[in-house]
Motif scaffolding. Structure first.
Motif, PDB file in Angstrom:
ATOM      1  N   THR A 271       0.828  -1.210   0.000  1.00 20.17           N
ATOM      2  CA  THR A 271       0.000   0.000   0.000  1.00 20.17           C
ATOM      3  C   THR A 271       0.859   1.255   0.000  1.00 20.17           C
ATOM      4  O   THR A 271       0.612   2.205  -0.741  1.00 20.17           O
ATOM      5  CB  THR A 271      -0.933   0.007   1.231  1.00 20.17           C
ATOM      6  N   VAL A 272       1.895   1.254   0.866  1.00 18.40           N
ATOM      7  CA  VAL A 272       2.793   2.416   0.946  1.00 18.40           C
ATOM      8  C   VAL A 272       3.541   2.591  -0.367  1.00 18.40           C
ATOM      9  O   VAL A 272       3.725   3.720  -0.859  1.00 18.40           O
ATOM     10  CB  VAL A 272       3.782   2.245   2.116  1.00 18.40           C
ATOM     11  N   GLY A 274       2.551   1.771  -3.360  1.00 14.77           N
ATOM     12  CA  GLY A 274       1.629   2.349  -4.349  1.00 14.77           C
ATOM     13  C   GLY A 274       1.395   3.827  -4.109  1.00 14.77           C
ATOM     14  O   GLY A 274       1.325   4.620  -5.058  1.00 14.77           O
ATOM     15  N   ARG A 275       1.289   4.219  -2.858  1.00 14.46           N
ATOM     16  CA  ARG A 275       1.069   5.628  -2.524  1.00 14.46           C
ATOM     17  C   ARG A 275       2.278   6.472  -2.914  1.00 14.46           C
ATOM     18  O   ARG A 275       2.139   7.568  -3.462  1.00 14.46           O
ATOM     19  CB  ARG A 275       0.805   5.755  -1.020  1.00 14.46           C
ATOM     20  N   ALA A 278       2.354   6.982  -6.645  1.00 15.14           N
ATOM     21  CA  ALA A 278       1.352   7.960  -7.071  1.00 15.14           C
ATOM     22  C   ALA A 278       1.823   9.382  -6.792  1.00 15.14           C
ATOM     23  O   ALA A 278       1.652  10.292  -7.618  1.00 15.14           O
ATOM     24  CB  ALA A 278       0.026   7.689  -6.354  1.00 15.14           C
ATOM     25  N   LEU A 279       2.446   9.598  -5.619  1.00 17.39           N
ATOM     26  CA  LEU A 279       2.949  10.927  -5.281  1.00 17.39           C
ATOM     27  C   LEU A 279       4.067  11.354  -6.238  1.00 17.39           C
ATOM     28  O   LEU A 279       4.141  12.514  -6.652  1.00 17.39           O
ATOM     29  CB  LEU A 279       3.450  10.946  -3.838  1.00 17.39           C
TER      30      LEU A 279
END
Length: 287
Positions: A271-272, A274-275, A278-279
């Motif tokens: 999850t981290v 992917g985040r 995205a950033l």
């Protein structure tokens, strides 16, 4: 009461520890239940519970502690606890964390004086600490001379000697001392609002972790903060308030990470990742 629907498959929330099941007692008190203790401690019976972490759980009633004879480490920081009487039954207790609760008076120390193995106590940010840090520390050490650490600060032999002079001896339980002083004890506990039902303090103070505390948690987990230069132009300039809020959120997340098993950690890692991707993409698009 029907169980809440579970998270969807692959949802990171599935890896978090089970929610704390508390009961609402009289005067709005939030009671720590047997079910909640067993879920948090991952134990089959109360007698086998050795460690219990209920940090930030809106608790005011911890009477279940009377049924935890073998508990060794209790974390009750950031709650609404006002009485330590139930903890007097925890004869094997070695570490007790009570930072930021509603403990009204140092008279409550009476309930801890019979715990022969207690070595670590964190009591800071309670009403009982009062305006005089020296008197507070000396009184705690006079009544609990076996402590090795108080409020994350090592206890010295010099302090223990000074506590015999400057500290106040607590020789009676709170109710008896209140009557002796002509101040009857309240019969109803005061209601404590849970943060999820409306904050009782400024948002930036709800967790009140300093940068030092955040770094300490990171060190304990073996986490090394990455460079921020890559994102410095992406975020607006930090104010003291936003920095404090970020540290609070980070500390809370890191504390939860400790509860995860390998499968849960992998979900968080994905999850981290992917985040972060995205950033980075957003940053590149803006440039």
């Amino acid at each position: 009461m029907a169980a809440a629907p579970g998270p969807a498959p692959g949802d990171a929330a599935a890896a978090l520890p089970p929610p704390l099941a508390t009961g609402r007692g009289r005067a709005g008190a939030m009671k720590l239940t047997r079910r909640a203790v067993l879920a948090r401690a991952r134990a089959a019976e109360l007698g086998s519970v050795r460690k219990l972490n209920c940090w930030g759980s809106c608790l005011t009633d911890i009477s279940i502690c009377r049924e935890l004879p073998n508990i060794e480490v209790i974390t009750f920081s950031v709650n609404g606890i006002s009485s330590l009487a139930p903890i007097s039954h925890c004869q094997h207790l070695t570490e007790l964390y009570l930072r930021k609760n509603s403990i009204p008076s140092l008279d409550e120390l009476f309930h801890l004086k019979g715990l022969p193995r207690l070595r670590v106590l964190w009591l800071a940010e309670n009403p009982c600490c009062g305006p005089d840090p020296h008197h507070y520390r000396m009184t705690v050490l006079r009544n609990l001379p076996s402590l090795q650490k108080l409020d994350n600060q090592a206890v010295t032999e010099e302090e223990l000697s000074q506590a015999l002079v400057d500290g106040e001896e607590i020789a009676a339980p709170p109710a008896q001392r209140s009557l002796e002083n002509g101040c009857p004890e309240a019969t109803e506990p005061s209601a404590t609002e849970c943060p999820t039902e409306g904050p009782t303090e400024p948002e930036s103070e709800q967790l009140n972790f300093s940068l030092g505390e955040t770094n300490k948690v990171q060190e304990q987990l073996g986490v090394t903060p990455g460079p921020r230069d890559e994102f410095s132009s992406f975020s607006p300039r930090e104010t003291d308030g936003s920095r404090t809020k970020r540290n609070n959120v980070l500390s809370a997340i890191l504390l939860l990470v400790r509860e995860l098993d390998p499968e849960g950690l992998e979900i968080v890692h994905q999850t981290v990742g992917g985040r972060l991707r995205a950033l980075k993409k957003e940053l590149q698009d803006e440039r």
